[in-house]
Design a protein around this motif. Structure first.
Motif, PDB file in Angstrom:
ATOM      1  N   LYS A 251       0.797  -1.199   0.063  1.00  0.00           N
ATOM      2  CA  LYS A 251       0.113  -0.116   0.082  1.00  0.00           C
ATOM      3  C   LYS A 251       0.903   1.217   0.025  1.00  0.00           C
ATOM      4  CE  LYS A 251      -4.029  -2.022   2.364  1.00  0.00           C
ATOM      5  NZ  LYS A 251      -5.029  -1.968   3.199  1.00  0.00           N
TER       6      LYS A 251
ATOM      7  N   ARG B 174       8.021  -4.489 -13.932  1.00  0.00           N
ATOM      8  CA  ARG B 174       6.732  -3.908 -14.089  1.00  0.00           C
ATOM      9  C   ARG B 174       7.070  -2.303 -15.350  1.00  0.00           C
ATOM     10  NH1 ARG B 174       5.038  -3.676  -9.436  1.00  0.00           N
ATOM     11  NH2 ARG B 174       3.303  -5.274  -9.660  1.00  0.00           N
TER      12      ARG B 174
ATOM     13  N   SER C 123      -4.906 -14.263 -17.028  1.00  0.00           N
ATOM     14  CA  SER C 123      -6.183 -13.228 -16.683  1.00  0.00           C
ATOM     15  C   SER C 123      -6.957 -14.122 -15.690  1.00  0.00           C
ATOM     16  CB  SER C 123      -6.689 -12.712 -17.875  1.00  0.00           C
ATOM     17  OG  SER C 123      -5.634 -12.221 -18.614  1.00  0.00           O
TER      18      SER C 123
ATOM     19  N   TYR D 262     -11.682 -11.719  -1.093  1.00  0.00           N
ATOM     20  CA  TYR D 262     -10.449 -11.042  -1.703  1.00  0.00           C
ATOM     21  C   TYR D 262      -9.101 -11.480  -1.025  1.00  0.00           C
ATOM     22  CZ  TYR D 262     -13.693  -7.853  -4.235  1.00  0.00           C
ATOM     23  OH  TYR D 262     -14.568  -7.354  -5.087  1.00  0.00           O
TER      24      TYR D 262
ATOM     25  N   ASP E 269      -6.189 -13.249  -3.419  1.00  0.00           N
ATOM     26  CA  ASP E 269      -4.772 -12.789  -3.408  1.00  0.00           C
ATOM     27  C   ASP E 269      -3.762 -13.742  -2.944  1.00  0.00           C
ATOM     28  OD1 ASP E 269      -2.721 -10.275  -3.358  1.00  0.00           O
ATOM     29  OD2 ASP E 269      -2.564 -11.278  -1.400  1.00  0.00           O
TER      30      ASP E 269
ATOM     31  N   ASP F 190      -0.152  -7.806 -11.280  1.00  0.00           N
ATOM     32  CA  ASP F 190      -0.760  -6.447 -11.336  1.00  0.00           C
ATOM     33  C   ASP F 190      -2.328  -6.617 -11.171  1.00  0.00           C
ATOM     34  OD1 ASP F 190      -1.374  -3.940 -11.613  1.00  0.00           O
ATOM     35  OD2 ASP F 190      -0.456  -3.736 -13.691  1.00  0.00           O
ATOM     36  N   SER F 191      -2.729  -6.322  -9.847  1.00  0.00           N
ATOM     37  CA  SER F 191      -4.245  -6.435  -9.414  1.00  0.00           C
ATOM     38  C   SER F 191      -4.548  -8.212  -9.522  1.00  0.00           C
ATOM     39  CB  SER F 191      -5.223  -6.006 -10.505  1.00  0.00           C
ATOM     40  OG  SER F 191      -6.296  -6.163 -10.031  1.00  0.00           O
ATOM     41  N   SER F 192      -5.288  -8.783 -10.304  1.00  0.00           N
ATOM     42  CA  SER F 192      -5.378 -10.168 -10.291  1.00  0.00           C
ATOM     43  C   SER F 192      -4.956 -10.763 -11.498  1.00  0.00           C
ATOM     44  CB  SER F 192      -6.888 -10.416 -10.091  1.00  0.00           C
ATOM     45  OG  SER F 192      -7.637  -9.895 -11.192  1.00  0.00           O
ATOM     46  N   GLU F 193      -3.993  -9.904 -12.262  1.00  0.00           N
ATOM     47  CA  GLU F 193      -3.437 -10.511 -13.384  1.00  0.00           C
ATOM     48  C   GLU F 193      -1.836 -10.971 -13.266  1.00  0.00           C
ATOM     49  OE1 GLU F 193      -3.997  -8.570 -17.648  1.00  0.00           O
ATOM     50  OE2 GLU F 193      -2.127  -7.668 -16.844  1.00  0.00           O
TER      51      GLU F 193
END
Length: 461
Positions: A30, A210, A242, A251, A255, A281-284
């Motif tokens: 975060k 990234r 994906s 959630y 993760d 990246d996020s859930s990707e």
């Protein structure tokens, strides 16, 4: 009185573990911008390479050096923290990856507990049947169990005295006895320091990949890339996983699942001690798989397909599409490979492709259709194929003939018709389309039109 004090002590240990997990993930995930300023902007590439270091890995698919993203039991045993520790059982599980350590009371919270916990044995289960505890152990999927001298249940003491370690060997669950003088509190404090260092290194590597993928520019020199495991003599293919379109109910579990899948595939897809490079990246999930040209393309594809099939066996609830981009021969081509994998994912979604793994090289022609307005594509397709496709028998004949490489014998066998019947049908097709099927340009136009027709029929979005 002793039992009451010990219960309070265990509860404090559990609370401390949860607080440490929360603080670590909050600080690393975060507060990325703050951490980036501290670690990236104020640190030279030479310092970063020095701090990243070389990591011992086990034999097999694991890399012997390079990026340091997870810690295994084997690696933990090589740290000063485990000096004097003895492995009583489960030597076949030394490559289990550790996510955190906690008292074994954590397995009570099986709804959210993360797999890969290094469990610290407590007398809490003295009053509970071993069978019940074993079931919870199986669900929690711990990395190993730590025994502290003087804190044994009767069941555990019996196991040690009788050397009855079959359960731990069968489950590949290392049972480790720590030396005298080490207690749970001191171990937890030092272990959290070791893992925090790992988290920081993983964050550094993730940010480097990234930035490379999204901007096409590598921060730092080649030595920095090599410190993260990149090998310039290898090509790299981007594999994109994906998430499914289903709504996420949990959630925290989502993760954990993504990170578990990443860890599994990173091990599976490493090649000749060269690590697969990845980030989330996020859930990707994005993974760059090394490929040396001495390995033929068919073997390479089989390696990817085999890994994905094993993934579905280990994680049966994993519901993700797998898309593969193009080869990246240099670091600057990583972004091209990624965006081609992304394009392949779009094609899979548009056509509802049911393949286990979809390769961009196999489907790139469909990207042309995605760029053409649907109405125009439909008009041109009907204009070319309409006279034939109005007759199902002739349509099947034309498609089979082109798909069979214009091989008359093979086409007739697939259609279960005599070769003379096939010749008659092809003559009718040539007459209806007013074309010569022997003309390479005509055959190319017809193939493209058939591909477009398949796209229009399948793509109902």
């Amino acid at each position: 009185m002793f039992h009451f004090c010990f219960t309070i002590y265990i509860q404090c240990q559990t609370t401390l573990s949860i607080m440490l997990i929360f603080l670590a993930f909050t600080h690393i995930i975060k507060q990325k911008k703050c951490l980036q300023q501290i670690l990236m902007l104020n640190m030279s590439s030479e310092e970063m390479q020095k701090n990243t270091g070389t990591v011992f890995r086990s034999e097999g698919n694991r890399q012997t050096e390079g990026r340091n993203t997870v810690m295994t039991i084997r690696e933990l045993l090589g740290t000063p923290l485990m000096r004097g520790a003895r492995i009583l059982a489960g030597q076949n599980g030394l490559d289990n990856e550790i996510t955190w350590c906690a008292p074994d009371t954590e397995i009570e919270f099986n709804q959210w507990v993360m797999p890969g916990l290094l469990l610290m044995h407590t007398p809490e289960y003295e009053r509970k049947p071993w069978e019940e505890t074993a079931v919870k152990m199986d669900k929690a999927k711990p990395a190993g169990i730590l025994l502290f001298p003087g804190i044994f249940t009767t069941v555990m003491q019996t196991v040690i005295d009788n050397e009855d370690f079959s359960y731990y060997t069968e489950k590949k669950l290392p049972l480790i006895l720590l030396p005298r003088g080490v207690n749970m509190l001191s171990f937890s404090k030092h272990f959290s320091s070791v893992m925090a260092t790992r988290f920081i290194k993983e964050y550094r590597c993730d940010e480097w990949i990234r930035e490379l993928v999204y901007s096409g520019v590598s921060s730092g020199d080649d030595s920095l890339a090599e410190s993260f495991g990149y090998q310039s003599k290898y090509d790299y293919y981007c594999i994109l996983l994906s998430a499914s379109c289903l709504p996420v109910q949990d959630y925290i579990q989502e993760d954990m699942d993504v990170n578990s899948v990443r860890s599994f595939l990173s091990q599976e897809l490493s090649f000749e001690n060269v690590p697969a490079l990845s980030f989330i990246d996020s859930s990707e999930l994005v993974i760059f798989v090394p490929w040396l040209q001495k390995e033929d393309e068919g073997t390479f594809r089989d390696r990817i397909l085999g890994s994905v099939r094993r993934l579905s066996q280990v994680f049966p609830k994993n519901n993700r599409t797998v898309s593969v981009g193009t080869a990246a021969s240099t670091l600057t081509e990583f972004s091209v490979s990624y965006y081609n994998a992304k394009e392949m994912a779009n094609i899979s979604a548009a056509l509802r492709i049911c393949e286990v793994v979809s390769f961009y090289d196999d489907w790139y022609m469909y990207t042309l259709f995605l760029k053409v307005p649907r109405a125009e594509l439909k008009l041109q397709t009907e204009k070319l194929l309409g006279p034939v496709f109005s007759d199902p028998e002739l349509a099947e004949t034309l498609v089979t003939y082109l798909d069979s490489g214009e091989n008359m014998k093979l086409t007739s066998e697939k259609l279960f018709i005599h070769i003379n019947t096939l010749k008659y049908r092809l003559q009718r097709i040539s007459k209806l389309l007013n074309c010569n099927l022997k003309d390479p340009n005509i055959r190319f136009r017809l193939r493209m039109a058939i591909l477009a027709d398949r796209y229009l029929r399948n793509n109902t979005l």
